[in-house]
Design an enzyme around this catalytic site. Structure first.
Site, PDB file in Angstrom:
ATOM      1  N   ASP A  19      -3.522 -21.470 -16.219  1.00  0.00           N
ATOM      2  CA  ASP A  19      -4.831 -21.773 -16.370  1.00  0.00           C
ATOM      3  C   ASP A  19      -5.734 -20.280 -16.905  1.00  0.00           C
ATOM      4  O   ASP A  19      -5.447 -19.528 -16.312  1.00  0.00           O
ATOM      5  CB  ASP A  19      -5.555 -22.571 -15.369  1.00  0.00           C
ATOM      6  N   TRP A  24     -10.410 -16.679 -21.291  1.00  0.00           N
ATOM      7  CA  TRP A  24      -9.909 -14.952 -21.534  1.00  0.00           C
ATOM      8  C   TRP A  24     -10.368 -14.910 -22.897  1.00  0.00           C
ATOM      9  O   TRP A  24     -10.781 -13.924 -23.251  1.00  0.00           O
ATOM     10  CB  TRP A  24      -8.434 -15.233 -21.083  1.00  0.00           C
ATOM     11  N   HIS A  36      -4.177 -18.713 -25.908  1.00  0.00           N
ATOM     12  CA  HIS A  36      -3.128 -19.469 -25.587  1.00  0.00           C
ATOM     13  C   HIS A  36      -1.908 -18.575 -26.304  1.00  0.00           C
ATOM     14  O   HIS A  36      -0.935 -18.608 -25.659  1.00  0.00           O
ATOM     15  CB  HIS A  36      -3.103 -20.990 -26.237  1.00  0.00           C
ATOM     16  N   GLU A  66      -3.568 -35.030 -20.103  1.00  0.00           N
ATOM     17  CA  GLU A  66      -5.055 -35.009 -20.440  1.00  0.00           C
ATOM     18  C   GLU A  66      -5.479 -34.035 -21.374  1.00  0.00           C
ATOM     19  O   GLU A  66      -6.742 -34.220 -22.029  1.00  0.00           O
ATOM     20  CB  GLU A  66      -5.886 -34.599 -18.854  1.00  0.00           C
ATOM     21  N   ARG A  70      -8.596 -32.356 -25.804  1.00  0.00           N
ATOM     22  CA  ARG A  70      -9.111 -31.333 -26.399  1.00  0.00           C
ATOM     23  C   ARG A  70      -9.617 -31.496 -28.033  1.00  0.00           C
ATOM     24  O   ARG A  70      -8.919 -32.782 -28.486  1.00  0.00           O
ATOM     25  CB  ARG A  70      -8.513 -30.015 -26.257  1.00  0.00           C
ATOM     26  N   LEU A 130      18.524 -18.388 -14.547  1.00  0.00           N
ATOM     27  CA  LEU A 130      17.245 -18.794 -14.523  1.00  0.00           C
ATOM     28  C   LEU A 130      17.014 -20.331 -15.003  1.00  0.00           C
ATOM     29  O   LEU A 130      17.664 -20.667 -16.155  1.00  0.00           O
ATOM     30  CB  LEU A 130      16.044 -17.938 -15.073  1.00  0.00           C
ATOM     31  N   ARG A 187      -1.848 -21.553  -9.136  1.00  0.00           N
ATOM     32  CA  ARG A 187      -2.461 -21.830 -10.361  1.00  0.00           C
ATOM     33  C   ARG A 187      -3.374 -20.527 -10.571  1.00  0.00           C
ATOM     34  O   ARG A 187      -3.986 -19.881  -9.444  1.00  0.00           O
ATOM     35  CB  ARG A 187      -3.428 -22.839  -9.830  1.00  0.00           C
ATOM     36  N   GLU A 206       4.025 -24.343  -0.830  1.00  0.00           N
ATOM     37  CA  GLU A 206       2.827 -23.584  -0.365  1.00  0.00           C
ATOM     38  C   GLU A 206       2.159 -23.558  -1.800  1.00  0.00           C
ATOM     39  O   GLU A 206       2.696 -23.504  -3.007  1.00  0.00           O
ATOM     40  CB  GLU A 206       3.334 -22.217  -0.079  1.00  0.00           C
TER      41      GLU A 206
HETATM   42  C1  FPP Z   1      -5.087 -23.861 -19.933  1.00  0.00           C
HETATM   43  O1  FPP Z   1      -5.717 -22.911 -20.006  1.00  0.00           O
HETATM   44  C2  FPP Z   1      -3.634 -23.572 -20.457  1.00  0.00           C
HETATM   45  C3  FPP Z   1      -3.416 -24.710 -21.404  1.00  0.00           C
HETATM   46  C4  FPP Z   1      -3.735 -25.744 -21.450  1.00  0.00           C
HETATM   47  C5  FPP Z   1      -2.302 -24.369 -22.382  1.00  0.00           C
HETATM   48  C6  FPP Z   1      -1.133 -23.506 -21.789  1.00  0.00           C
HETATM   49  C7  FPP Z   1      -0.139 -23.079 -22.712  1.00  0.00           C
HETATM   50  C8  FPP Z   1       0.274 -21.565 -22.722  1.00  0.00           C
HETATM   51  C9  FPP Z   1       0.326 -20.502 -21.638  1.00  0.00           C
HETATM   52  C10 FPP Z   1       0.926 -21.373 -24.147  1.00  0.00           C
HETATM   53  C11 FPP Z   1       2.422 -21.198 -24.028  1.00  0.00           C
HETATM   54  C12 FPP Z   1       3.188 -21.834 -23.322  1.00  0.00           C
HETATM   55  C13 FPP Z   1       4.759 -21.806 -23.287  1.00  0.00           C
HETATM   56  C14 FPP Z   1       5.389 -22.632 -22.563  1.00  0.00           C
HETATM   57  C15 FPP Z   1       5.073 -21.154 -24.790  1.00  0.00           C
HETATM   58  P1  FPP Z   1      -7.190 -23.420 -20.449  1.00  0.00           P
HETATM   59  O2  FPP Z   1      -7.110 -23.494 -22.036  1.00  0.00           O
HETATM   60  O3  FPP Z   1      -7.675 -24.800 -19.811  1.00  0.00           O
HETATM   61  O4  FPP Z   1      -8.234 -22.179 -20.148  1.00  0.00           O
HETATM   62  P2  FPP Z   1      -9.620 -22.583 -19.597  1.00  0.00           P
HETATM   63  O5  FPP Z   1      -9.778 -23.387 -18.260  1.00  0.00           O
HETATM   64  O6  FPP Z   1     -10.067 -21.205 -19.492  1.00  0.00           O
HETATM   65  O7  FPP Z   1     -10.585 -23.104 -20.655  1.00  0.00           O
END
Ligand code: FPP
Length: 241
Positions: A19, A24, A36, A66, A70, A130, A187, A206
Site C-alpha cells: 500500500d 508516494w 505503481h 474493491e 478506481r 521461492l 502492510r 502475526e
Molecule cells: C495500493 O496502493 C497498491 C495497489 C492497489 C497496487 C499494487 C500494485 C503494485 C505494487 C504494482 C506491481 C505489482 C506486481 C505484482 C507486478 P494505493 O494505490 O492504494 O496507494 P494509496 O493508498 O497511497 O493511494
C-alpha cells in the site's frame, strides 16, 4: 536449535499488502501510475531478496476486488503494468527459481492477461526456491463465497458429505489450497487494516504495520521486519512454555 525455534526465526510464508503507491506519487507531484510503476520495481527487489532471507512463500496483494472502483485510467494502467511485469520478468523469475501462482477471480480479467498468467504459472511450475503468489482481483470474502458455492455443488453431486466438512476441507476449496498459511502479514503505508486479504488463512498470522510507503519498501526494511518477527513468540492458542 529445535524445529519450533527455527520456525520462529524465519517466517516460511510472508504475505504483503503493498500500500502507498498513490500517496508516494502524489507527494512527488506525479500521477498515481508513476507510484505503481515504482511499486513494481520494489516487487522485483523483494522477490530477489526472499531466498537469502529464508522466505519460501511470498504472497502479494496486487489488485483487490474493491480496486475496480478506481478511475478507469488507473485500473487500465494497473492491468497494463501486470501484463508488462509478466512479459518482462518471466526469464528472471525462471533464472531465480521462482514458481508463480495467481489467486483471485479471473473471470473479470482481460482474457489476454489471463492467458499470460496461465502461461507464467505453467512455465514456472517446476521451480521451488521461492513460491510467489500474486493476488489479482482477489478478495477474501469473494474467495470464501466461491469456495462455498463449489462445496455446495460437491454436496449436491454426492461427492462431499456435510458432516465430513472440517477446516481442512474449507482450506482445500480456497484459491490457496496448495499453500501453507501465512506466518506473517505485512502492510505498508501506515494503514492498520487487513482489507479483505487472506482472512481465513491468516487466523494465526502475526501482523506488522509499517509506515513505509510501498515504493520505499526495500530489502533492508523487509529484513528489519523479519528480524522483529523472530523476536515474537507464537503460541497458536497455547500457553507460554
Ligand atoms: C495500493 O496502493 C497498491 C495497489 C492497489 C497496487 C499494487 C500494485 C503494485 C505494487 C504494482 C506491481 C505489482 C506486481 C505484482 C507486478 P494505493 O494505490 O492504494 O496507494 P494509496 O493508498 O497511497 O493511494
Amino acid at each position: 536449535m529445535a524445529a519450533k525455534d527455527i520456525r520462529q526465526v524465519t517466517p516460511e510464508h510472508v504475505a504483503i499488502i503493498m500500500d502507498g503507491n498513490g500517496r508516494w506519487a502524489t507527494r512527488r507531484g506525479m500521477p498515481r501510475l508513476y507510484g505503481h510503476r515504482s511499486g513494481a520495481r520494489r516487487v522485483r527487489e523483494i522477490v530477489k531478496a526472499c531466498p537469502d532471507l529464508g522466505v519460501r512463500y511470498l504472497t502479494l496483494y496486487a489488485f483487490s476486488t474493491e480496486n475496480w472502483k478506481r478511475s478507469p485510467m488507473e485500473v487500465d494502467g494497473l492491468m497494463t503494468l501486470f501484463r508488462r511485469y509478466i512479459a518482462s520478468e518471466t526469464q528472471a523469475l525462471l533464472d531465480n527459481g521462482v514458481r508463480v501462482r495467481f489467486i483471485g477471480d479471473r473471470t473479470r480479467l482481460d482474457p489476454k492477461l489471463v492467458a499470460m498468467m496461465q502461461e507464467l504459472e505453467q512455465t514456472t511450475a517446476c521451480n521451488e526456491l521461492l513460491h510467489m503468489t500474486i493476488a489479482l482481483n482477489y478478495g477474501a470474502r469473494d474467495e470464501l463465497t466461491r469456495a462455498s458455492v463449489r462445496m455446495a455443488d460437491a454436496v449436491r453431486a454426492g461427492k462431499l458429505a456435510p458432516q465430513d466438512i472440517t477446516d481442512e476441507t474449507i482450506s482445500g476449496y480456497l484459491d490457496t489450497a496448495d499453500l501453507p498459511d501465512p506466518d506473517l502479514v505485512i502492510r505498508t503505508s501506515g494503514e492498520n487494516r487487513v482489507s479483505n486479504f487472506l482472512l481465513w488463512q491468516s487466523a494465526y498470522a502475526e501482523y506488522v504495520f509499517t509506515p513505509v510507503l510501498w515504493p520505499d519498501f526495500d530489502a533492508k526494511a523487509f529484513d528489519e521486519i523479519l528480524m522483529s518477527f523472530s523476536a515474537r513468540e507464537r503460541r497458536f492458542g497455547a500457553v507460554a512454555q
